[in-house]
Design an enzyme around this catalytic site. Structure first.
Site, PDB file in Angstrom:
ATOM      1  N   TYR A 129     -23.355 -24.797   7.178  1.00 26.60           N
ATOM      2  CA  TYR A 129     -22.816 -23.948   8.240  1.00 26.60           C
ATOM      3  C   TYR A 129     -22.656 -24.742   9.535  1.00 26.60           C
ATOM      4  O   TYR A 129     -21.588 -24.747  10.155  1.00 26.60           O
ATOM      5  CB  TYR A 129     -23.775 -22.775   8.442  1.00 26.60           C
ATOM      6  N   GLN A 145     -15.727 -20.221  11.259  1.00 31.11           N
ATOM      7  CA  GLN A 145     -16.652 -20.417  10.152  1.00 31.11           C
ATOM      8  C   GLN A 145     -17.144 -19.072   9.621  1.00 31.11           C
ATOM      9  O   GLN A 145     -17.308 -18.898   8.413  1.00 31.11           O
ATOM     10  CB  GLN A 145     -17.847 -21.267  10.602  1.00 31.11           C
ATOM     11  N   GLU A 146     -17.346 -18.121  10.520  1.00 27.58           N
ATOM     12  CA  GLU A 146     -17.857 -16.811  10.117  1.00 27.58           C
ATOM     13  C   GLU A 146     -16.804 -15.974   9.396  1.00 27.58           C
ATOM     14  O   GLU A 146     -17.079 -15.386   8.347  1.00 27.58           O
ATOM     15  CB  GLU A 146     -18.360 -16.048  11.355  1.00 27.58           C
ATOM     16  N   SER A 147     -15.599 -15.906   9.953  1.00 27.63           N
ATOM     17  CA  SER A 147     -14.628 -14.926   9.450  1.00 27.63           C
ATOM     18  C   SER A 147     -13.213 -15.452   9.283  1.00 27.63           C
ATOM     19  O   SER A 147     -12.321 -14.687   8.913  1.00 27.63           O
ATOM     20  CB  SER A 147     -14.567 -13.743  10.426  1.00 27.63           C
TER      21      SER A 147
END
Length: 486
Positions: A439, A312-314
């Site tokens: 998120y 999800q972040e990168s």
């Protein structure tokens, strides 16, 4: 797919009316005879259920599943031990009820009038629609008249009754096969693999399987939303039924039912084929590079959840950099990295170690009053927007008479943190609460996909190994029964 919600007000009203109607015949409170007294004397509540990703499955931590957790709470409510009798075939469930081998069926079964001659239903605890499924890339039928190929459903399922009604009322040429060997889930997997043209499934199971089989496509809704209920034996006294009504009423009132729905159905939202397909491809092509690091540093959580956070972040890009300056696999800010002792944010191991440590620190801040299985969601929201804003979300929840320790209540307030009518009243002011909400939901969906996809690969590998081993033995290969547990 429609967002799944329980109408708790309706459940509460119906439960109350049924309880009042049954009140003169209720014997369970006094413990004087009846089915409930038999259960208490035995010291066991026996349930028959189905092995499935939603109702009942086993993990290294023990049994789990929505129906299992509900039944476990009901057994505790009655003061007895829970005994679970798992089956693969729906018909076996009702045989258990007929033979007095089970006290009730807790298996995510759709309300079906054809079953009422054998059993009575309990309160509804969520709802689904029946849907026709086909494989993406083939012609999409708009009605049953467009079907060209084989349609199969599980024997004993509500889908059989639905098809019979449709054949009688609208589609006289409609034909299908009722399989006694394959479950509804297995038939859905056959459609995904191109081995079957069509099947019917419930909207929840379909949505779950699309996370690992994105080629599953919904042609159309066959029914409106239908209640999912437990079943009890017909013809017995009302003592167990009345106790169940009281139990469900309490579950609605104290928010437990809402919490369980959030735990098992909260991530079942809209389906994005491209995003899911891209993620599954990355599991095969990118994840192996970093898997050992996720396993190494995921101390308090499942490594697959840590991997889902990183995606999800990168998108598992160790060189990822945002316009705001966050960098690396776990997208750490410079200040956060300094506080965690991370020198090089672009180093995959340092980034994963730092992100895992940061998450542990956030989890340690979550009050003990928050249920253990919900603490991670509070922590993830704080990972995204900061701990101060999480405190504000809890504060706002309490101001609005919600439960600040319930994720299902708090997450509803996250989008309000960016609304002018609310954030001036809060300690830490404006926050992108909608982003934090999305998120957490995205991470939950990625985790479901990752767990299910890896288990499916293991199942297929075991099946192929068994078939290869048996080729030289002169007898057919036996497919191992490995449940897909989310």
């Amino acid at each position: 797919m429609k967002r799944l919600k329980i109408n708790y007000i309706l459940i509460g009203v119906v439960t109350l009316l049924l309880a009042l109607a049954l009140w003169p015949n209720i014997t369970w409170r006094g413990g004087q005879g009846g089915q409930l007294e038999e259960i208490k004397s035995r010291g066991e509540l026996r349930i028959s259920t189905l092995n499935s990703p939603l109702t009942y499955f086993t993990t290294k931590q023990g049994p789990s599943g929505l129906d299992y957790e509900l039944a476990k709470r009901f057994a505790n409510y009655l003061g007895v031990k829970l005994v679970v009798i798992p089956h693969k075939n729906i018909n076996d469930l009702f045989d258990d009820l007929d033979d007095d081998d089970a006290d009730l069926l807790a298996a995510g079964l759709i309300y079906n009038q054809d079953r009422l001659s054998r059993a009575r239903t309990g309160p509804a605890y969520y709802s689904v629609s029946q849907q026709l499924v086909y494989r993406l890339g083939t012609a999409r039928p708009k009605t049953f008249a467009d079907i060209k190929g084989k349609l199969a459903v599980a024997s004993g399922s509500a889908h059989v009754s639905t098809l019979k009604q449709l054949k009688q009322s609208k589609f006289p040429d409609l034909s299908w096969e009722a399989s006694s060997d394959l479950t509804s889930k297995e038939l859905l997997e056959q459609v995904a693999d191109g081995k079957l043209d069509y099947t019917l499934g419930d909207s929840v199971t379909i949505a779950l399987l699309q996370r690992i089989h994105p080629q599953l496509a919904v042609a159309f809704d066959v029914t409106d939303e239908e209640p999912v209920t437990w079943y009890l034996k017909r013809g017995t006294d009302d003592s167990l039924y009345a106790a169940m009504l009281d139990f469900y009423s309490q579950m609605v009132d104290d928010g437990t039912l809402a919490r369980l729905e959030e735990k098992y159905l909260g991530h079942v939202g809209s389906f994005d084929y491209v995003d899911t397909k891209t993620f599954l491809s990355a599991i095969d092509s990118v994840l192996p590079t970093f898997r050992s690091l996720f396993e190494k540093y995921a101390s308090e959580i499942d490594w697959k959840l840590l991997a889902a956070i990183a995606y999800q972040e990168s998108h598992w890009n160790p060189q990822a950099t945002s316009p705001t300056g966050v960098r690396g696999l776990m997208m750490l800010t410079r200040a956060t990295a300094d506080g965690l002792g991370v020198n090089d944010r672009l180093d995959p191991e340092e980034s994963i170690q730092g992100g895992a440590l940061y998450l542990q620190r956030l989890m340690a801040k979550v009050p003990d009053s928050v249920p253990e299985d919900e603490r991670i969601w509070f922590s993830l929201a704080a990972y995204n927007m900061g701990w101060g804003h999480m405190l504000d979300a809890r504060k706002l929840t309490k101001m609005q008479k919600g439960n600040p320790d319930s994720w299902v209540d708090v997450k509803q307030r996250l989008p309000m943190l960016s609304q002018k009518r609310y954030y001036p009243q809060l300690t830490y002011g404006y926050a992108r609460g909608r982003e934090a909400y999305n998120y957490v939901e995205n991470i939950r969906r990625y985790q479901v996909s990752l767990v299910g996809y890896l288990q499916e690969k293991e199942r297929k590998a075991a099946q192929e190994a068994a078939e290869q081993a048996d080729q030289g033995k002169g007898y057919p290969a036996v497919t191992p029964e490995l449940a897909l547990n989310f």
